[in-house]
Structures are given as C-alpha cells and as structure tokens.
Design an enzyme around this catalytic site. Structure first.
Site, PDB file in Angstrom:
ATOM      1  N   GLU A 135       0.871  -1.181   0.000  1.00  0.00           N
ATOM      2  CA  GLU A 135       0.000   0.000   0.000  1.00  0.00           C
ATOM      3  C   GLU A 135       0.898   1.218   0.000  1.00  0.00           C
ATOM      4  OE1 GLU A 135      -3.007   0.219   3.132  1.00  0.00           O
ATOM      5  OE2 GLU A 135      -2.947   2.415   3.101  1.00  0.00           O
ATOM      6  N   GLU A 140      -2.570  11.845   2.273  1.00  0.00           N
ATOM      7  CA  GLU A 140      -3.405  11.332   3.354  1.00  0.00           C
ATOM      8  C   GLU A 140      -3.244  12.190   4.600  1.00  0.00           C
ATOM      9  OE1 GLU A 140      -2.569   7.404   4.901  1.00  0.00           O
ATOM     10  OE2 GLU A 140      -4.653   7.120   5.493  1.00  0.00           O
TER      11      GLU A 140
HETATM   12  C1  LIG Z   1      -9.001   5.346   2.747  1.00  0.00           C
HETATM   13  O1  LIG Z   1      -7.676   5.474   2.459  1.00  0.00           O
HETATM   14  C2  LIG Z   1      -6.740   5.029   3.389  1.00  0.00           C
HETATM   15  C3  LIG Z   1      -5.427   5.150   2.711  1.00  0.00           C
HETATM   16  O2  LIG Z   1      -4.611   5.804   3.415  1.00  0.00           O
HETATM   17  C4  LIG Z   1      -6.921   3.612   3.803  1.00  0.00           C
HETATM   18  O3  LIG Z   1      -6.006   3.242   4.800  1.00  0.00           O
HETATM   19  C5  LIG Z   1      -8.313   3.441   4.260  1.00  0.00           C
HETATM   20  O4  LIG Z   1      -8.538   2.080   4.450  1.00  0.00           O
HETATM   21  C6  LIG Z   1      -9.278   3.989   3.267  1.00  0.00           C
HETATM   22  N1  LIG Z   1     -10.518   3.972   3.876  1.00  0.00           N
HETATM   23  C7  LIG Z   1     -11.530   3.605   3.236  1.00  0.00           C
HETATM   24  C8  LIG Z   1     -12.712   3.530   4.009  1.00  0.00           C
HETATM   25  O5  LIG Z   1     -11.566   3.343   2.058  1.00  0.00           O
END
Ligand SMILES: *[C@@H]1O[C@H](CO)[C@@H](O)[C@H](O)[C@H]1NC(C)=O
Ligand SMILES: *[C@@H]1O[C@H](CO)[C@@H](O)[C@H](O)[C@H]1NC(C)=O
Length: 315
Positions: A135, A140
């Site tokens: 990932e 962010e």
């Molecule tokens: C949104 O993005 C973050 C990436 O940093 C991730 O960790 C997270 O799971 C994501 N959340 C959702 C709900 O998609």
C-alpha cells in the site's frame, strides 16, 4: 547485418534511458473518463469510518460525483443530519479498473476534502492481497491537520533507513502492518501547504509517485511553485531524473520493494472518523466528538470535496 558502433551506442543509450527516469504516458484520466475507468466501491469502510460509500449511479444522481470537461468532483453529502443509529455520511470511494506495477502516477489536484472528522486519501493498493501486495499512501491526513503524510504499508521485513535523500521527515521506519498498530513507515512533507485547507488556499498542486523495483519516491509541487514542465503539462513523456530531491524516498536498502509490492490499483476515498481520524480527533482542536460532529453538522462538510484536474499514469 553487422551492428555498427553507432547502433550499439544508440541501443545502449535507449536501454539506459529506459532504466533511468524516462516514462511514457499510458493512461490520462480526465473528467468523464473517470466514470468508465474507475469503479465506485459501495463497500463497508475497512477502517470503520462514519461513512456510507454509495455506488456510481447514486453518486452521480446526488451529484456527489461530477465528472465533466476537465473536472472530477468527489464529495460527501453536506445537507443531511444523520440518525445516530443509521448509516454514516454519504461519500465516495473510487478505484481504478487497471492496476500497475512499476510506473509513475501523477495527480493534478485543485482542492481536497477539508473539515473536522475528514480522512481523505489518494493512494494505491492491491485490494485482493493486502498487505502482501503493498500500500502506498500518496496524499493522506485527518481532521485538516497539515502536513501531508506519505506512507508505505507492507508485509513483514520492510524497513526504511532513518537518513535518506528526501525533503520530508520520517515518522516511522517499519512498514510492516503488524507492527506499531499499522501506522506504517511514514514521511511528513516539510510544508503546511502540502495538505488540507492550506493546500486548497493555493489552488492545490501536483503529487507524483514513482515506483521502481529499487525505490518508491513521492514529490509534492505546490500550484504556486516551480514545477517541472513535463509533470505540470501532462507531457506524453516525462523524465523523473529532472525533478530534484523527492519529498519522500523509500529505498530498497532494507526492503525488497519488488517483492513487497505487486499490481496496485489507484484509489481515491473520503471517509470520516474511524481508525485514524476518530482516534486522534480529541487532540485535533475540533469540537464535540467525531461521530456526533459528523452526524449533526452537514454544512460543516461543504468543503469536503476533491476537485481533480487529472490523474496520469506513465510506464
Ligand atoms: C481510505 O484510504 C486510506 C489510505 O490511506 C486507507 O487506509 C483506508 O482504508 C481507506 N478507507 C476507506 C474507508 O476506504
Ligand atoms: C453538480 O456539481 C457541479 C460541480 O460542483 C456543479 O457545477 C453543478 O452545478 C452541480 N449540478 C447540480 C445539478 O447541482
């Protein structure tokens, strides 16, 4: 035919060019192309946010997703007071149909979601083999708190050196999701205008992520700064060697990047509260509690939207 010295030199030049920072544009996502090249994921938030991700038909009908001309808007509902026992705030999460291994991904972003309780992200992952497929979080943060965090999350045995050729500051060195409560190995950008309200105040800018088998780099260029022209103009070919010291550098010195990362999709999401934004809400200077705030103050999310001019991928 016997190769001449000149053709040898030309070949060697081509190969070294291909190995260094030269890339060709292969996907140019602008406006309505996002509607066919990305999937709206109406899934339960894996990070437990106070969110209700809607499908594409609903997102377009409610104008949470607006994709036209040179604009992609992705936003959260900013009119509905939520029942505490009902679903979370309507929002959008989109994932690219295509997946990429070694590549450069660029986002030209004019505005990103802001507001207490928001947790937006522009990132890449392998949805079917997390964390072993890796990932990469490119943009962010939570609760409007600058600066931007760029982070890797991986399986075991991926560590970053403390000292690296980057302008940002490391916040964690172990990328393994099973250590440090999955905070990953992060790097904070050096300037406040890299994230949230301060980024929006300057009309956004560009983020670029280069992934090779030897390193992952992220650059941030503010709208009002000095941006490499190939990156800025969406040129058909780019050379990352000319872009200077990256904001974040994740080298392979103690992490086999090639084996920790496989084909990743690009994801753009906006959630509320949950594992990160909710956990640190109390220290963010935001009012009330995260979930109550998100439930009861729809108008506080008027600026909880992405305005994206383009996402471009080079290989
Ligand atoms: C949104 O993005 C973050 C990436 O940093 C991730 O960790 C997270 O799971 C994501 N959340 C959702 C709900 O998609
Ligand atoms: C949908 O959103 C776009 C972008 O914000 C806006 O220009 C447009 O007027 C909206 N459409 C409707 C029907 O509200």
């Amino acid at each position: 035919m016997r190769p001449t010295l000149t053709s040898f030199v030309a070949l060697a030049y081509c190969l070294s060019g291909a190995l260094a920072g030269s890339y060709t544009l292969i996907d140019n996502y602008v406006g309505s192309t996002f509607l066919s090249a990305f999937v709206h994921e109406a899934i339960a938030d894996p990070t437990h946010g106070r969110v209700n991700y809607v499908n594409q038909a609903t997102a377009v009908a409610k104008n949470l997703t607006f994709a036209s001309g040179n604009t992609l808007i992705l936003r959260a509902d900013d009119t509905t007071v939520l029942s505490p026992s009902g679903p979370g705030r309507n929002s959008v999460r989109i994932r690219s149909v295509k997946a990429y291994t070694t590549h450069v991904a660029i986002i030209d972003v004019r505005h990103m979601p802001q507001g207490c309780g928001t947790w937006p992200a522009f990132w890449e992952t392998d949805g079917s083999d997390w964390p072993n497929g890796g990932e990469v979080d490119i943009i962010e943060g939570v609760n409007d708190q600058s600066p931007n965090a760029m982070t890797l999350h991986t399986g075991a045995n991926c560590n970053m050196p403390a000292s690296r050729a980057e302008t940002g500051t490391p916040t964690g060195l172990n990328c393994d999701v099973n250590t440090d409560g999955n905070t990953g190995c992060g790097v904070q950008a050096p300037t406040a205008n890299s994230y949230g309200p301060a980024l929006n105040a300057i009309g956004g800018g560009w983020y670029a992520m280069e992934r090779t088998n030897n390193f992952i780099k992220v650059w941030f260029f503010p709208r009002n700064g000095n941006t490499p022209s190939d990156l800025k103009n969406g040129a058909s070919s780019i050379n990352t060697d000319n872009w200077g010291t990256p904001t974040a550098l994740f080298p392979n010195t103690n992490c086999d990047i090639g084996s920790h990362f496989d084909q990743n999709n690009i994801i753009i999401n906006l959630t509320f509260c949950g594992d990160w934004a909710g956990a640190v809400y109390g220290n963010s200077g935001c009012p009330s509690t995260c979930v109550d705030y998100v439930n009861n103050n729809p108008s506080a999310f008027k600026n909880a939207y992405w305005d994206i001019a383009a996402v471009r991928v080079y290989e």
